[in-house]
Design a protein around this motif. Structure first.
Motif, PDB file in Angstrom:
ATOM      1  N   GLU A   1      32.965 -30.918  92.521  1.00  0.00           N
ATOM      2  CA  GLU A   1      33.797 -29.943  92.565  1.00  0.00           C
ATOM      3  C   GLU A   1      33.137 -28.791  91.649  1.00  0.00           C
ATOM      4  OE1 GLU A   1      35.572 -32.234  89.117  1.00  0.00           O
ATOM      5  OE2 GLU A   1      34.364 -32.725  91.006  1.00  0.00           O
ATOM      6  N   TYR A   2      32.002 -28.840  90.929  1.00  0.00           N
ATOM      7  CA  TYR A   2      31.324 -27.912  90.273  1.00  0.00           C
ATOM      8  C   TYR A   2      29.822 -27.714  90.902  1.00  0.00           C
ATOM      9  CZ  TYR A   2      35.451 -27.823  87.343  1.00  0.00           C
ATOM     10  OH  TYR A   2      36.714 -27.634  86.938  1.00  0.00           O
TER      11      TYR A   2
ATOM     12  N   LYS B   1      36.225 -24.256  90.335  1.00  0.00           N
ATOM     13  CA  LYS B   1      35.655 -25.367  91.210  1.00  0.00           C
ATOM     14  C   LYS B   1      34.968 -24.677  92.267  1.00  0.00           C
ATOM     15  CE  LYS B   1      39.002 -28.793  89.803  1.00  0.00           C
ATOM     16  NZ  LYS B   1      40.125 -29.710  90.401  1.00  0.00           N
TER      17      LYS B   1
ATOM     18  N   ASP C   1      37.239 -27.848  96.762  1.00  0.00           N
ATOM     19  CA  ASP C   1      38.613 -28.563  96.392  1.00  0.00           C
ATOM     20  C   ASP C   1      38.447 -30.087  96.646  1.00  0.00           C
ATOM     21  OD1 ASP C   1      39.933 -26.338  95.596  1.00  0.00           O
ATOM     22  OD2 ASP C   1      40.684 -25.755  97.539  1.00  0.00           O
ATOM     23  N   ILE C   2      39.076 -30.606  95.759  1.00  0.00           N
ATOM     24  CA  ILE C   2      38.814 -32.173  95.861  1.00  0.00           C
ATOM     25  C   ILE C   2      40.227 -32.749  95.836  1.00  0.00           C
ATOM     26  CG2 ILE C   2      37.930 -34.312  94.686  1.00  0.00           C
ATOM     27  CD1 ILE C   2      35.477 -33.193  93.942  1.00  0.00           C
TER      28      ILE C   2
END
Length: 138
Positions: free
Chosen positions: A59-60, A134, A137-138
């Protein structure tokens, strides 16, 4: 880690029930078991600290944890060394060195968590950088 988290959640539920029903023995057992579980959880994070720094975060942008600038800073002009941050942090980010609170395990800190600021430090001695966004989106 998942089992540790589930056990911690279960212990919190037991504490709520014990308080609601005024069952002091159950509440005391909760406090003791949580203390032991918390100590194990913190030592696990500290023992595997070098591996934690290498974990990648999809996410990063798949950055490693050591490349994400998110961890607490202590303003020692404001810190009274009450150790509440040590008592609060479930990841063991804070420790004592020469009887002074330090951020010894910064990359164990949960990205974007500021719990120690709002729930532990009453003196404004802990700060963080701006929240990190982020990339997916997870």
């Amino acid at each position: 880690m998942k089992k540790i988290k589930q056990s911690m959640i279960l212990n919190m539920e037991i504490k709520k029930i014990a308080e609601k029903l005024d069952l002091n023995e159950l509440k005391e057992a909760y406090v003791e078991s949580y203390k032991n579980l918390r100590a194990y959880y913190i030592s696990t994070y500290q023992n595997f600290y070098e591996a934690i720094k290498e974990i990648q975060y999809p996410e990063y942008d798949n950055l490693k944890r050591e490349d994400i600038n998110w961890y607490p800073q202590i303003d020692y002009k404001k810190c009274i060394n009450c150790k509440e941050c040590i008592n609060f942090c479930p990841k063991g980010v804070y420790t004592l060195k020469n009887d002074t609170v330090i951020v010894e395990y910064p990359y164990s800190c949960v990205i974007n968590c500021t719990g120690c600021v709002s729930h532990a430090c009453n003196f404004g001695a802990i700060s963080f950088p701006k929240k990190i966004k982020k990339t997916i989106d997870i």
